[in-house]
Write an enzyme that holds these catalytic residues in place. Structure first.
Site, PDB file in Angstrom:
ATOM      1  CG  ASP A   1      -2.274   0.006   1.231  1.00  0.00           C
ATOM      2  OD1 ASP A   1      -2.643  -0.244   0.018  1.00  0.00           O
ATOM      3  OD2 ASP A   1      -3.115   0.207   2.136  1.00  0.00           O
TER       4      ASP A   1
ATOM      5  CE1 TYR B   1       6.017   3.554   4.053  1.00  0.00           C
ATOM      6  CE2 TYR B   1       6.943   5.280   2.512  1.00  0.00           C
ATOM      7  CZ  TYR B   1       7.040   4.072   3.305  1.00  0.00           C
ATOM      8  OH  TYR B   1       8.152   3.569   3.389  1.00  0.00           O
TER       9      TYR B   1
ATOM     10  CG  PHE C   1       9.273  -0.110   0.724  1.00  0.00           C
ATOM     11  CD1 PHE C   1       8.983  -0.419   2.101  1.00  0.00           C
ATOM     12  CD2 PHE C   1       9.342  -0.879  -0.267  1.00  0.00           C
ATOM     13  CE1 PHE C   1       8.378  -1.674   2.192  1.00  0.00           C
ATOM     14  CE2 PHE C   1       8.840  -2.068  -0.092  1.00  0.00           C
ATOM     15  CZ  PHE C   1       8.314  -2.480   1.132  1.00  0.00           C
TER      16      PHE C   1
ATOM     17  CG  HIS D   1       7.077  -5.990   5.193  1.00  0.00           C
ATOM     18  ND1 HIS D   1       7.299  -4.860   5.681  1.00  0.00           N
ATOM     19  CD2 HIS D   1       6.635  -5.828   3.744  1.00  0.00           C
ATOM     20  CE1 HIS D   1       6.765  -3.798   5.188  1.00  0.00           C
ATOM     21  NE2 HIS D   1       6.144  -4.326   3.944  1.00  0.00           N
TER      22      HIS D   1
END
Length: 235
Positions: free
Chosen positions: A63, A65, A76, A185
Protein backbone atom coordinates in the site's frame (compact mmCIF):
# COMPACT_ATOMS: atom_id res chain seq x y z
CA UNK A 1 -1.18 7.43 -18.20
CA UNK A 2 0.83 9.96 -20.20
CA UNK A 3 1.50 8.88 -23.77
CA UNK A 4 5.21 9.61 -23.50
CA UNK A 5 5.92 6.60 -21.30
CA UNK A 6 6.73 3.32 -23.04
CA UNK A 7 4.41 1.55 -20.60
CA UNK A 8 1.38 3.02 -22.36
CA UNK A 9 1.14 0.58 -25.30
CA UNK A 10 2.11 -2.35 -23.07
CA UNK A 11 -0.70 -1.62 -20.60
CA UNK A 12 -3.20 -0.23 -23.13
CA UNK A 13 -5.61 -3.14 -22.77
CA UNK A 14 -5.73 -2.61 -19.00
CA UNK A 15 -6.16 1.15 -19.30
CA UNK A 16 -9.09 0.64 -21.68
CA UNK A 17 -10.74 -2.14 -19.67
CA UNK A 18 -14.07 -1.52 -17.90
CA UNK A 19 -12.61 -2.43 -14.50
CA UNK A 20 -9.93 0.27 -14.86
CA UNK A 21 -12.47 2.95 -15.76
CA UNK A 22 -14.53 1.93 -12.74
CA UNK A 23 -11.40 2.06 -10.58
CA UNK A 24 -10.67 5.61 -11.76
CA UNK A 25 -14.25 6.64 -10.94
CA UNK A 26 -13.86 5.16 -7.47
CA UNK A 27 -10.59 7.03 -6.81
CA UNK A 28 -12.07 10.28 -8.11
CA UNK A 29 -15.06 9.92 -5.79
CA UNK A 30 -12.72 9.22 -2.88
CA UNK A 31 -10.67 12.35 -3.66
CA UNK A 32 -13.87 14.40 -3.71
CA UNK A 33 -14.65 13.39 -0.12
CA UNK A 34 -11.29 13.24 1.68
CA UNK A 35 -7.53 13.29 1.10
CA UNK A 36 -6.17 10.41 -0.96
CA UNK A 37 -2.46 9.60 -1.30
CA UNK A 38 -0.38 9.98 -3.34
CA UNK A 39 -1.46 13.05 -5.29
CA UNK A 40 -3.18 12.45 -8.62
CA UNK A 41 -0.02 13.56 -10.44
CA UNK A 42 2.08 10.95 -8.63
CA UNK A 43 -0.08 7.82 -8.81
CA UNK A 44 1.94 6.40 -11.71
CA UNK A 45 5.30 7.90 -10.67
CA UNK A 46 6.98 4.47 -10.59
CA UNK A 47 6.12 3.89 -14.25
CA UNK A 48 7.17 7.38 -15.28
CA UNK A 49 10.54 7.19 -13.52
CA UNK A 50 11.34 3.63 -14.61
CA UNK A 51 10.54 2.97 -18.28
CA UNK A 52 9.65 -0.59 -19.22
CA UNK A 53 12.75 -0.84 -21.37
CA UNK A 54 15.05 -0.13 -18.43
CA UNK A 55 13.50 -2.37 -15.72
CA UNK A 56 16.12 -4.67 -14.21
CA UNK A 57 14.83 -4.98 -10.62
CA UNK A 58 11.26 -4.89 -9.31
CA UNK A 59 10.66 -4.22 -5.61
CA UNK A 60 7.05 -4.83 -4.66
CA UNK A 61 5.31 -3.00 -1.83
CA UNK A 62 1.69 -3.34 -0.77
CA UNK A 63 0.00 0.00 0.00
CA UNK A 64 1.15 3.61 -0.34
CA UNK A 65 1.94 5.28 2.97
CA UNK A 66 -1.28 6.74 4.36
CA UNK A 67 0.21 9.62 6.37
CA UNK A 68 0.25 13.21 5.15
CA UNK A 69 3.12 14.09 2.78
CA UNK A 70 4.56 10.56 2.81
CA UNK A 71 3.49 8.73 -0.36
CA UNK A 72 4.81 10.02 -3.68
CA UNK A 73 4.27 7.05 -5.96
CA UNK A 74 7.33 4.88 -5.21
CA UNK A 75 7.02 1.98 -2.79
CA UNK A 76 8.82 2.45 0.55
CA UNK A 77 10.06 5.91 -0.51
CA UNK A 78 9.32 9.32 1.02
CA UNK A 79 10.39 12.76 -0.08
CA UNK A 80 13.40 14.47 1.53
CA UNK A 81 12.29 16.34 4.62
CA UNK A 82 9.71 13.68 5.54
CA UNK A 83 10.57 11.43 8.47
CA UNK A 84 11.46 7.89 7.40
CA UNK A 85 8.78 5.31 8.25
CA UNK A 86 10.01 2.35 10.32
CA UNK A 87 10.09 -0.08 7.37
CA UNK A 88 12.31 2.30 5.42
CA UNK A 89 14.62 2.68 8.41
CA UNK A 90 14.99 -1.10 8.49
CA UNK A 91 15.68 -1.16 4.74
CA UNK A 92 18.49 1.33 5.30
CA UNK A 93 19.87 -0.80 8.14
CA UNK A 94 20.03 -3.83 5.85
CA UNK A 95 21.41 -1.70 3.01
CA UNK A 96 24.38 -0.65 5.16
CA UNK A 97 24.96 -4.16 6.50
CA UNK A 98 24.67 -5.74 3.06
CA UNK A 99 26.55 -3.41 0.72
CA UNK A 100 28.05 -0.78 3.02
CA UNK A 101 25.84 2.11 1.91
CA UNK A 102 25.73 4.63 4.74
CA UNK A 103 22.32 5.66 6.00
CA UNK A 104 21.23 8.63 3.85
CA UNK A 105 19.94 11.94 5.16
CA UNK A 106 16.54 11.43 3.50
CA UNK A 107 14.25 8.62 2.37
CA UNK A 108 13.73 9.37 -1.31
CA UNK A 109 14.53 6.37 -3.52
CA UNK A 110 14.07 7.96 -6.93
CA UNK A 111 17.79 7.48 -7.64
CA UNK A 112 17.08 3.73 -7.65
CA UNK A 113 14.03 4.18 -9.88
CA UNK A 114 16.09 6.09 -12.46
CA UNK A 115 18.51 3.13 -12.65
CA UNK A 116 15.85 0.60 -13.57
CA UNK A 117 14.52 -0.38 -10.13
CA UNK A 118 10.73 -0.42 -10.47
CA UNK A 119 9.38 0.57 -7.05
CA UNK A 120 5.83 -0.74 -7.43
CA UNK A 121 3.05 -0.92 -4.88
CA UNK A 122 0.35 -3.54 -5.40
CA UNK A 123 -2.26 -0.85 -4.63
CA UNK A 124 -1.52 2.61 -6.03
CA UNK A 125 -3.77 4.80 -3.87
CA UNK A 126 -4.98 4.91 -0.27
CA UNK A 127 -7.41 6.97 1.81
CA UNK A 128 -5.66 9.26 4.29
CA UNK A 129 -5.10 7.55 7.63
CA UNK A 130 -6.71 4.27 6.54
CA UNK A 131 -4.28 1.56 5.49
CA UNK A 132 -5.59 -0.91 2.89
CA UNK A 133 -8.65 1.27 2.21
CA UNK A 134 -8.24 1.01 -1.58
CA UNK A 135 -7.38 -2.67 -1.73
CA UNK A 136 -9.74 -4.90 -3.68
CA UNK A 137 -10.95 -2.08 -5.95
CA UNK A 138 -9.00 -3.04 -9.07
CA UNK A 139 -5.46 -1.83 -8.49
CA UNK A 140 -4.20 -5.35 -7.87
CA UNK A 141 -5.43 -6.47 -11.29
CA UNK A 142 -3.60 -3.55 -12.90
CA UNK A 143 -0.34 -4.07 -11.00
CA UNK A 144 -0.46 -7.81 -11.68
CA UNK A 145 -0.52 -6.84 -15.36
CA UNK A 146 2.59 -4.70 -14.74
CA UNK A 147 4.34 -7.67 -13.09
CA UNK A 148 3.31 -9.97 -15.95
CA UNK A 149 4.64 -7.47 -18.48
CA UNK A 150 7.99 -7.32 -16.68
CA UNK A 151 8.02 -11.11 -16.59
CA UNK A 152 7.83 -11.10 -20.39
CA UNK A 153 11.04 -9.10 -20.74
CA UNK A 154 13.76 -11.08 -22.53
CA UNK A 155 16.51 -9.84 -20.18
CA UNK A 156 16.81 -11.14 -16.65
CA UNK A 157 14.91 -9.17 -14.02
CA UNK A 158 15.33 -9.57 -10.27
CA UNK A 159 12.05 -9.55 -8.34
CA UNK A 160 12.44 -8.57 -4.67
CA UNK A 161 9.43 -9.74 -2.67
CA UNK A 162 9.24 -8.74 0.99
CA UNK A 163 6.46 -10.17 3.13
CA UNK A 164 3.62 -12.63 2.63
CA UNK A 165 1.53 -10.39 0.37
CA UNK A 166 4.37 -9.75 -2.07
CA UNK A 167 5.48 -13.36 -2.03
CA UNK A 168 2.07 -14.45 -3.32
CA UNK A 169 3.05 -12.87 -6.64
CA UNK A 170 5.63 -15.59 -7.29
CA UNK A 171 3.03 -17.39 -9.40
CA UNK A 172 3.29 -14.57 -11.97
CA UNK A 173 7.05 -14.93 -12.42
CA UNK A 174 9.00 -17.38 -14.59
CA UNK A 175 11.78 -18.47 -12.26
CA UNK A 176 13.57 -20.36 -15.03
CA UNK A 177 14.36 -17.00 -16.60
CA UNK A 178 14.17 -14.41 -13.81
CA UNK A 179 15.39 -14.37 -10.22
CA UNK A 180 13.24 -14.00 -7.11
CA UNK A 181 14.69 -12.76 -3.83
CA UNK A 182 12.19 -13.13 -1.01
CA UNK A 183 12.18 -12.64 2.73
CA UNK A 184 10.13 -11.32 5.61
CA UNK A 185 8.84 -7.77 5.34
CA UNK A 186 11.07 -4.94 6.65
CA UNK A 187 8.31 -3.86 9.04
CA UNK A 188 9.40 -3.74 12.72
CA UNK A 189 6.90 -6.56 13.32
CA UNK A 190 8.77 -8.98 11.07
CA UNK A 191 12.20 -7.62 10.11
CA UNK A 192 14.00 -9.83 12.63
CA UNK A 193 12.23 -12.91 11.28
CA UNK A 194 14.27 -13.07 8.11
CA UNK A 195 14.58 -9.63 6.56
CA UNK A 196 17.72 -8.64 8.43
CA UNK A 197 20.59 -10.62 6.99
CA UNK A 198 18.77 -11.52 3.76
CA UNK A 199 21.24 -9.46 1.66
CA UNK A 200 18.73 -8.49 -1.07
CA UNK A 201 20.87 -5.72 -2.56
CA UNK A 202 24.09 -7.68 -3.07
CA UNK A 203 22.16 -10.75 -4.22
CA UNK A 204 20.27 -8.68 -6.78
CA UNK A 205 23.52 -7.30 -8.16
CA UNK A 206 25.07 -10.75 -8.29
CA UNK A 207 22.10 -12.03 -10.29
CA UNK A 208 22.28 -9.07 -12.68
CA UNK A 209 26.02 -9.43 -13.18
CA UNK A 210 25.65 -13.17 -13.83
CA UNK A 211 23.25 -12.30 -16.66
CA UNK A 212 25.58 -9.65 -18.09
CA UNK A 213 23.45 -6.76 -16.85
CA UNK A 214 24.80 -3.65 -15.13
CA UNK A 215 24.42 -3.86 -11.34
CA UNK A 216 22.50 -1.21 -9.43
CA UNK A 217 24.40 1.48 -7.55
CA UNK A 218 22.41 1.40 -4.32
CA UNK A 219 24.03 4.57 -3.00
CA UNK A 220 21.52 7.32 -2.15
CA UNK A 221 23.11 10.76 -2.65
CA UNK A 222 22.53 13.44 -0.05
CA UNK A 223 20.12 16.08 -1.28
CA UNK A 224 17.60 18.69 -0.15
CA UNK A 225 13.86 18.69 -0.80
CA UNK A 226 14.38 21.41 -3.39
CA UNK A 227 16.36 18.99 -5.51
CA UNK A 228 13.62 16.37 -5.83
CA UNK A 229 12.68 15.75 -9.47
CA UNK A 230 9.07 16.08 -10.46
CA UNK A 231 6.95 13.58 -12.35
CA UNK A 232 4.65 14.35 -15.25
CA UNK A 233 1.43 16.08 -14.25
CA UNK A 234 -0.80 13.60 -16.08
CA UNK A 235 -1.14 9.95 -15.17
Amino acid sequence: MAAKTDWNPILRAELDAPYFRELQRFVASERARQPVYPSQAEVFAALHLTPYESVKVLILGQDPYHGANQAHGLCFSVRPGVSNPPSLENIFTELETDVGVKRPDHGCLDCWARQGVLLLNATLTVRAGQAASHQGKGWERFTDAVIEAVNRKPDRVVFILWGASARKKKALIDTSHHVIIESAHPSPLSARNGFFGSRPFSRANEALAAAGRTPVDWTIPARSSAEVGSVPARA
